[in-house]
Design a protein around this motif. Structure first.
Motif, PDB file in Angstrom:
ATOM      1  N   THR A  99       0.813  -1.218   0.000  1.00 12.55           N
ATOM      2  CA  THR A  99       0.000   0.000   0.000  1.00 12.55           C
ATOM      3  C   THR A  99       0.849   1.271   0.000  1.00 12.55           C
ATOM      4  N   GLU A 100       2.161   1.149   0.177  1.00 15.62           N
ATOM      5  CA  GLU A 100       3.056   2.309   0.141  1.00 15.62           C
ATOM      6  C   GLU A 100       3.373   2.747  -1.287  1.00 15.62           C
ATOM      7  N   ARG A 101       3.126   1.885  -2.265  1.00 12.79           N
ATOM      8  CA  ARG A 101       3.524   2.179  -3.650  1.00 12.79           C
ATOM      9  C   ARG A 101       2.344   2.162  -4.624  1.00 12.79           C
ATOM     10  N   ILE A 102       1.175   2.651  -4.218  1.00 14.14           N
ATOM     11  CA  ILE A 102      -0.001   2.700  -5.087  1.00 14.14           C
ATOM     12  C   ILE A 102       0.190   3.795  -6.131  1.00 14.14           C
ATOM     13  N   ASP A 103      -0.078   3.457  -7.383  1.00 11.41           N
ATOM     14  CA  ASP A 103      -0.006   4.426  -8.481  1.00 11.41           C
ATOM     15  C   ASP A 103      -1.428   4.695  -8.960  1.00 11.41           C
ATOM     16  N   ALA A 104      -1.806   5.983  -9.041  1.00  8.39           N
ATOM     17  CA  ALA A 104      -3.159   6.359  -9.461  1.00  8.39           C
ATOM     18  C   ALA A 104      -3.095   7.258 -10.688  1.00  8.39           C
ATOM     19  N   SER A 105      -3.994   6.991 -11.658  1.00 14.10           N
ATOM     20  CA  SER A 105      -4.103   7.853 -12.844  1.00 14.10           C
ATOM     21  C   SER A 105      -5.580   7.989 -13.201  1.00 14.10           C
ATOM     22  N   TYR A 106      -5.911   9.104 -13.868  1.00 19.13           N
ATOM     23  CA  TYR A 106      -7.294   9.379 -14.268  1.00 19.13           C
ATOM     24  C   TYR A 106      -7.283   9.784 -15.728  1.00 19.13           C
ATOM     25  N   GLU A 107      -7.974   8.998 -16.556  1.00 19.18           N
ATOM     26  CA  GLU A 107      -8.011   9.279 -17.987  1.00 19.18           C
ATOM     27  C   GLU A 107      -9.356   8.840 -18.554  1.00 19.18           C
ATOM     28  N   ALA A 108      -9.947   9.703 -19.364  1.00 22.99           N
ATOM     29  CA  ALA A 108     -11.212   9.417 -20.057  1.00 22.99           C
ATOM     30  C   ALA A 108     -12.311   8.962 -19.092  1.00 22.99           C
ATOM     31  N   GLY A 109     -12.374   9.582 -17.901  1.00 20.21           N
ATOM     32  CA  GLY A 109     -13.433   9.262 -16.957  1.00 20.21           C
ATOM     33  C   GLY A 109     -13.217   7.990 -16.161  1.00 20.21           C
ATOM     34  N   VAL A 110     -12.009   7.406 -16.233  1.00 24.09           N
ATOM     35  CA  VAL A 110     -11.716   6.173 -15.511  1.00 24.09           C
ATOM     36  C   VAL A 110     -10.521   6.411 -14.590  1.00 24.09           C
ATOM     37  N   LEU A 111     -10.720   6.165 -13.293  1.00 23.78           N
ATOM     38  CA  LEU A 111      -9.642   6.221 -12.313  1.00 23.78           C
ATOM     39  C   LEU A 111      -9.015   4.834 -12.251  1.00 23.78           C
TER      40      LEU A 111
END
Length: 140
Positions: A99-111
């Motif tokens: 849980t220390e290395r979670i990568d999050a991105s948001y593109e075209a309405g999708v997280l």
């Protein structure tokens, strides 16, 4: 202008607003494991990325987002079918995820979240020595 009349439509709309605005709405998701990552996709169309809040506490991932009405203040709404308000979801993450290395991105309405599998949870080889002097490997 052509209008279809449905005497119960306004009652249904009002009931839906009352029952959905009192609690945070859920968000739909897909989750799968890909190699050494656990991947989660949340559908959040029309959400401002600045309104998305992610936090992890004791292996519980909290996702919150808010969609505001696109109509300006005081405008007369003709149709309001898209849900607005706060959306939230909790995921319980096992000890096998980092849980220390979670990568999050948001593109075209999708997280999209990519959560790596923790090193201690990955399969590893263990050396075993025997009385015959030879060593062999066992997958663990």
């Amino acid at each position: 202008m052509l209008m279809r009349t449905d005497p119960f439509r306004e009652i249904d709309r009002l009931a839906q607003q009352v029952f959905t605005s009192a609690r945070p709405a859920g968000m739909q998701m897909d989750a799968y494991r890909e190699a050494d990552d656990f991947v989660v996709h949340f559908d959040l169309p029309g959400i401002d990325p600045e309104s998305i809040d992610l936090d992890v506490e004791r292996h519980v991932l909290n996702v919150r987002a808010e969609r505001r009405s696109p109509a300006p203040e005081g405008a007369e709404m003709i149709a309001a079918e898209r849900p607005t308000g706060t959306f939230s979801r909790q995921l319980f993450l096992g000890d096998t995820l980092d849980t220390e290395r979670i990568d999050a991105s948001y593109e075209a309405g999708v997280l999209t979240l990519r959560i790596p599998v923790a090193e201690q949870a990955k399969p590893r080889k263990i050396q075993i020595s025997g009385s015959g002097g030879g060593r062999r490997q066992i997958s663990g």
